[in-house]
Design a protein around this motif. Structure first.
Motif, mmCIF file in Angstrom:
data_model
loop_
_atom_site.group_PDB
_atom_site.id
_atom_site.type_symbol
_atom_site.label_atom_id
_atom_site.label_comp_id
_atom_site.label_asym_id
_atom_site.label_seq_id
_atom_site.Cartn_x
_atom_site.Cartn_y
_atom_site.Cartn_z
ATOM 1 N N ASN A 127 40.998 34.507 43.047
ATOM 2 C CA ASN A 127 41.450 35.098 44.296
ATOM 3 C C ASN A 127 41.587 34.040 45.383
ATOM 4 N N ASN B 47 43.248 34.598 53.231
ATOM 5 C CA ASN B 47 44.147 34.233 54.336
ATOM 6 C C ASN B 47 43.500 33.153 55.210
ATOM 7 N N LYS C 264 47.643 35.790 37.196
ATOM 8 C CA LYS C 264 47.860 36.470 38.472
ATOM 9 C C LYS C 264 48.994 35.757 39.209
ATOM 10 N N PHE D 45 50.322 35.372 43.132
ATOM 11 C CA PHE D 45 50.023 35.625 44.543
ATOM 12 C C PHE D 45 51.296 35.423 45.374
ATOM 13 N N GLU E 275 52.814 34.818 52.416
ATOM 14 C CA GLU E 275 53.712 35.053 53.547
ATOM 15 C C GLU E 275 53.238 34.205 54.715
ATOM 16 N N GLU F 249 49.328 34.840 55.022
ATOM 17 C CA GLU F 249 48.857 36.162 54.622
ATOM 18 C C GLU F 249 49.157 36.323 53.128
ATOM 19 N N ILE F 250 48.093 36.478 52.342
ATOM 20 C CA ILE F 250 48.210 36.394 50.886
ATOM 21 C C ILE F 250 47.925 37.746 50.246
ATOM 22 N N SER F 251 48.792 38.137 49.343
ATOM 23 C CA SER F 251 48.590 39.379 48.602
ATOM 24 C C SER F 251 48.848 39.114 47.119
ATOM 25 N N GLU F 252 48.368 40.047 46.297
ATOM 26 C CA GLU F 252 48.557 39.907 44.854
ATOM 27 C C GLU F 252 49.782 40.713 44.421
ATOM 28 N N LYS F 253 50.677 40.079 43.688
ATOM 29 C CA LYS F 253 51.879 40.748 43.212
ATOM 30 C C LYS F 253 51.505 41.764 42.134
ATOM 31 N N GLN F 254 51.983 42.983 42.303
ATOM 32 C CA GLN F 254 51.656 44.062 41.359
ATOM 33 C C GLN F 254 52.678 44.128 40.227
#
Length: 255
Positions: A48, A51, A223, A225, A228, A250-255
């Protein structure tokens, strides 16, 4: 029917007890199997990222090289600090699971064509790209940049990453310079152009980080990521200041 008639009450009781025993055994087996799955899962690694914000500065003036160069730092610099030399912005990549992540490899992916399309709406931006490099010129911002996109996107690897509470190393990876620089140029051209825009367009292609690793049983995990980039403050290099921007990932996990 004759067979059923010959079954006594005691026999029926034994049959019911046997069925209950079988059902209990099946439930116990399913419970044990589920507990085993949960125990195995509890040892899975879980990569993981968090941000963070950072600052962008204009490099000190160089008589030999007139172009403006950007330098990124997690901590704000003191006034009149020297800005120059080797510079890399790194982001921590952590294992928040309970098992070791082995053979950790990462690569970067970025939609350069999309970036070119939105950036080159500004006629002051000149964009050249081949298989290995992109070259960006902007007379308006006094910029001449070249980026080795093959080297940046190739990524790197760690032999392993221990669970967060046990890891005493800094497991950090370098953010590609082109992502920060292209975003800054796109945004600053909007606020310093000849015709001031009524609203700033903050959309910019996301940077993808693809991470692949294995657990202790050599199961392959991966994973992706999405990173943005946003701005809290941004200014033109023509201003009398070295501090050009405060940006954040700003970091999110791609689904």
């Amino acid at each position: 029917m004759e067979i059923l008639q010959n079954i006594t009450t005691a026999d029926w009781i034994n049959i019911v007890i046997a069925m209950i025993t079988l059902l209990t055994a099946i439930i116990a087996l399913l419970t044990i199997n589920e507990m085993r799955k949960q125990r195995v899962h509890s040892y899975f690694p879980d990569i993981n990222m968090a941000n963070f914000s950072f600052y962008v500065y204009k490099g000190d003036f160089d008589e030999e090289n007139k172009s403006v160069y950007l330098y990124s730092y997690k901590n704000r610099k003191k006034e009149n600090s020297k800005i120059g030399g080797f510079n890399e912005l790194k982001i921590g990549i952590n294992n928040i699971g309970f098992g070791v992540a082995k053979n950790v490899r990462w690569t970067w992916n970025f939609d350069f064509e999309n970036a070119k399309e939105i950036m080159c709406n500004d006629e002051s931006v000149k964009w050249e790209k081949n298989e290995e490099y992109i070259i960006i010129d902007s007379i308006l911002q006094n910029i001449e940049w070249a980026f080795d996109i093959v080297e940046y996107n190739a990524g790197g690897n760690f032999n392993f990453i221990l669970p967060y509470g046990n890891e005493n190393r800094k497991t950090e990876i370098v953010i590609p310079d082109y992502f920060i620089n292209l975003y800054w140029l796109y945004m600053v051209n909007q606020i310093s152009g000849k015709e001031q825009t009524k609203s700033i367009k903050d959309f910019f292609p996301l940077l993808e980080l693809i991470v692949k690793y294995t657990d202790i049983h050599s199961n392959q995990l991966s994973k992706t990521f999405l990173i943005e980039i946003r701005f809290d403050m941004i200014t033109s290099p023509k201003e009398d200041t070295k501090e050009l921007a405060k940006l954040r990932f700003e970091i999110s996990e791609k689904q």
